[in-house]
Design a protein around this motif. Structure first.
Motif, PDB file in Angstrom:
ATOM      1  N   ALA A  44       0.840  -1.205   0.000  1.00 49.37           N
ATOM      2  CA  ALA A  44       0.000   0.000   0.000  1.00 49.37           C
ATOM      3  C   ALA A  44       0.873   1.253   0.000  1.00 49.37           C
ATOM      4  N   LEU A  45       1.916   1.276   0.800  1.00 48.82           N
ATOM      5  CA  LEU A  45       2.805   2.437   0.822  1.00 48.82           C
ATOM      6  C   LEU A  45       3.482   2.639  -0.523  1.00 48.82           C
ATOM      7  N   ALA A  46       3.942   1.547  -1.123  1.00 46.06           N
ATOM      8  CA  ALA A  46       4.588   1.654  -2.434  1.00 46.06           C
ATOM      9  C   ALA A  46       3.602   2.163  -3.481  1.00 46.06           C
ATOM     10  N   GLU A  47       2.367   1.687  -3.411  1.00 46.24           N
ATOM     11  CA  GLU A  47       1.348   2.106  -4.373  1.00 46.24           C
ATOM     12  C   GLU A  47       0.917   3.550  -4.156  1.00 46.24           C
ATOM     13  N   LEU A  48       0.614   3.905  -2.933  1.00 38.44           N
ATOM     14  CA  LEU A  48       0.043   5.224  -2.639  1.00 38.44           C
ATOM     15  C   LEU A  48       1.063   6.348  -2.710  1.00 38.44           C
ATOM     16  N   SER A  49       2.275   6.052  -2.303  1.00 41.62           N
ATOM     17  CA  SER A  49       3.264   7.122  -2.243  1.00 41.62           C
ATOM     18  C   SER A  49       4.303   7.014  -3.332  1.00 41.62           C
ATOM     19  N   GLY A  50       4.258   5.941  -4.080  1.00 43.45           N
ATOM     20  CA  GLY A  50       5.317   5.721  -5.055  1.00 43.45           C
ATOM     21  C   GLY A  50       6.630   5.450  -4.350  1.00 43.45           C
ATOM     22  N   ILE A  55       2.699   9.136   3.689  1.00 40.68           N
ATOM     23  CA  ILE A  55       1.246   9.128   3.687  1.00 40.68           C
ATOM     24  C   ILE A  55       0.760   9.151   5.123  1.00 40.68           C
ATOM     25  N   ARG A  56      -0.347   9.794   5.349  1.00 38.09           N
ATOM     26  CA  ARG A  56      -0.922   9.877   6.688  1.00 38.09           C
ATOM     27  C   ARG A  56      -1.359   8.497   7.164  1.00 38.09           C
ATOM     28  N   VAL A  57      -1.231   8.246   8.466  1.00 34.50           N
ATOM     29  CA  VAL A  57      -1.663   6.980   9.045  1.00 34.50           C
ATOM     30  C   VAL A  57      -3.147   6.773   8.770  1.00 34.50           C
ATOM     31  N   ARG A  58      -3.941   7.802   8.941  1.00 32.36           N
ATOM     32  CA  ARG A  58      -5.388   7.688   8.714  1.00 32.36           C
ATOM     33  C   ARG A  58      -5.694   7.289   7.270  1.00 32.36           C
ATOM     34  N   GLY A  59      -4.996   7.875   6.310  1.00 25.64           N
ATOM     35  CA  GLY A  59      -5.210   7.536   4.911  1.00 25.64           C
ATOM     36  C   GLY A  59      -4.814   6.103   4.602  1.00 25.64           C
ATOM     37  N   LEU A  60      -3.728   5.655   5.210  1.00 23.15           N
ATOM     38  CA  LEU A  60      -3.280   4.286   5.018  1.00 23.15           C
ATOM     39  C   LEU A  60      -4.278   3.305   5.631  1.00 23.15           C
ATOM     40  N   ALA A  61      -4.771   3.619   6.820  1.00 20.86           N
ATOM     41  CA  ALA A  61      -5.775   2.765   7.474  1.00 20.86           C
ATOM     42  C   ALA A  61      -7.027   2.667   6.606  1.00 20.86           C
ATOM     43  N   HIS A  63      -7.230   3.088   3.324  1.00 26.13           N
ATOM     44  CA  HIS A  63      -6.911   2.334   2.119  1.00 26.13           C
ATOM     45  C   HIS A  63      -6.908   0.826   2.394  1.00 26.13           C
ATOM     46  N   LEU A  64      -6.349   0.441   3.523  1.00 25.05           N
ATOM     47  CA  LEU A  64      -6.276  -0.975   3.883  1.00 25.05           C
ATOM     48  C   LEU A  64      -7.581  -1.507   4.469  1.00 25.05           C
ATOM     49  N   ARG A  65      -8.489  -0.574   4.825  1.00 25.45           N
ATOM     50  CA  ARG A  65      -9.738  -0.927   5.513  1.00 25.45           C
ATOM     51  C   ARG A  65      -9.457  -1.600   6.851  1.00 25.45           C
ATOM     52  N   TRP A  66      -8.476  -1.054   7.548  1.00 27.13           N
ATOM     53  CA  TRP A  66      -8.084  -1.541   8.865  1.00 27.13           C
ATOM     54  C   TRP A  66      -8.476  -0.497   9.900  1.00 27.13           C
ATOM     55  N   ALA A  67      -8.717  -0.956  11.119  1.00 28.25           N
ATOM     56  CA  ALA A  67      -8.915  -0.035  12.231  1.00 28.25           C
ATOM     57  C   ALA A  67      -7.596   0.682  12.501  1.00 28.25           C
ATOM     58  N   HIS A  68      -7.681   1.914  12.927  1.00 28.15           N
ATOM     59  CA  HIS A  68      -6.482   2.706  13.223  1.00 28.15           C
ATOM     60  C   HIS A  68      -5.603   1.996  14.247  1.00 28.15           C
ATOM     61  N   SER A  69      -6.224   1.395  15.267  1.00 28.84           N
ATOM     62  CA  SER A  69      -5.448   0.722  16.311  1.00 28.84           C
ATOM     63  C   SER A  69      -4.694  -0.482  15.747  1.00 28.84           C
ATOM     64  N   ARG A  70      -5.316  -1.231  14.855  1.00 28.60           N
ATOM     65  CA  ARG A  70      -4.631  -2.373  14.245  1.00 28.60           C
ATOM     66  C   ARG A  70      -3.428  -1.893  13.447  1.00 28.60           C
ATOM     67  N   VAL A  99       6.404   6.515   6.439  1.00 25.79           N
ATOM     68  CA  VAL A  99       7.429   6.590   5.408  1.00 25.79           C
ATOM     69  C   VAL A  99       7.966   5.191   5.143  1.00 25.79           C
ATOM     70  N   LEU A 100       8.055   4.830   3.903  1.00 23.90           N
ATOM     71  CA  LEU A 100       8.665   3.574   3.497  1.00 23.90           C
ATOM     72  C   LEU A 100      10.181   3.756   3.533  1.00 23.90           C
ATOM     73  N   THR A 101      10.873   2.976   4.349  1.00 22.71           N
ATOM     74  CA  THR A 101      12.330   3.087   4.449  1.00 22.71           C
ATOM     75  C   THR A 101      12.991   2.356   3.283  1.00 22.71           C
ATOM     76  N   GLY A 102      14.277   2.532   3.141  1.00 22.74           N
ATOM     77  CA  GLY A 102      15.014   1.791   2.119  1.00 22.74           C
ATOM     78  C   GLY A 102      14.893   0.292   2.321  1.00 22.74           C
ATOM     79  N   GLU A 103      15.000  -0.149   3.562  1.00 16.42           N
ATOM     80  CA  GLU A 103      14.857  -1.581   3.851  1.00 16.42           C
ATOM     81  C   GLU A 103      13.438  -2.046   3.529  1.00 16.42           C
ATOM     82  N   GLY A 104      12.439  -1.220   3.835  1.00 19.77           N
ATOM     83  CA  GLY A 104      11.054  -1.555   3.497  1.00 19.77           C
ATOM     84  C   GLY A 104      10.850  -1.667   2.003  1.00 19.77           C
TER      85      GLY A 104
END
Length: 144
Positions: A44-50, A55-61, A63-70, A99-104
């Motif tokens: 998702a990070l690679a797709e959304l941010s290139g 990307i904001r945590v809320r936006g990522l949650a 996109h993934l359809r996950w609860a913020h706490s998860r 942020v997607l790190t280099g290792e990520g």
């Protein structure tokens, strides 16, 4: 629709989802060491941010359809392993960016072909072209 047919459809969907998800997760974890949750976040990070922007945590949650706490717990585990980072949002300073790190990025790049191969092996490759078209049509009808 008869109740028996609806129940049979539901049971078929559940078996399909559980089987395909488990097989793909097993293949990805064996080959890359990533859980499916790890892979879902990295993809998702690679797709959304290139991979270049955050990307904001809320936006990522969302996109993934996950609860913020998860997502927060998952990000914590991934942050400890150096796959992602979290920073204060530069726009308003209140929220957090992921942020997607280099290792990520490298982990995602190694796992993506494995994931694609597993999807082909356990789902799309098992269907004829006509079945695949019908599957896509049903999926788009149910989850537009």
């Amino acid at each position: 629709m008869r109740d028996e047919t609806a129940l049979e459809a539901w049971e078929a969907y559940r078996r399909l989802r559980l089987h395909v998800d488990a097989e793909i997760a097993r293949d990805v974890e064996r080959a890359s060491g990533l859980s499916m949750a790890d892979y879902d976040v990295l993809a998702a990070l690679a797709e959304l941010s290139g991979g270049e922007h955050c990307i904001r945590v809320r936006g990522l949650a969302g996109h993934l359809r996950w609860a913020h706490s998860r997502l927060s717990r998952q990000l914590g585990r991934m942050e400890q392993r150096g796959l992602v980072g979290r920073e204060k949002c530069e726009l308003d300073g209140r929220g957090e960016d992921v942020v997607l790190t280099g290792e990520g990025r490298r982990a995602h790049d190694r796992a993506a072909p494995v994931h694609l191969g597993a999807v082909r092996r356990h789902l799309t490759g098992a269907l004829s072209p006509g079945q695949l078209a019908a599957f896509i049509a049903v999926a788009r009808r149910v989850a537009p």
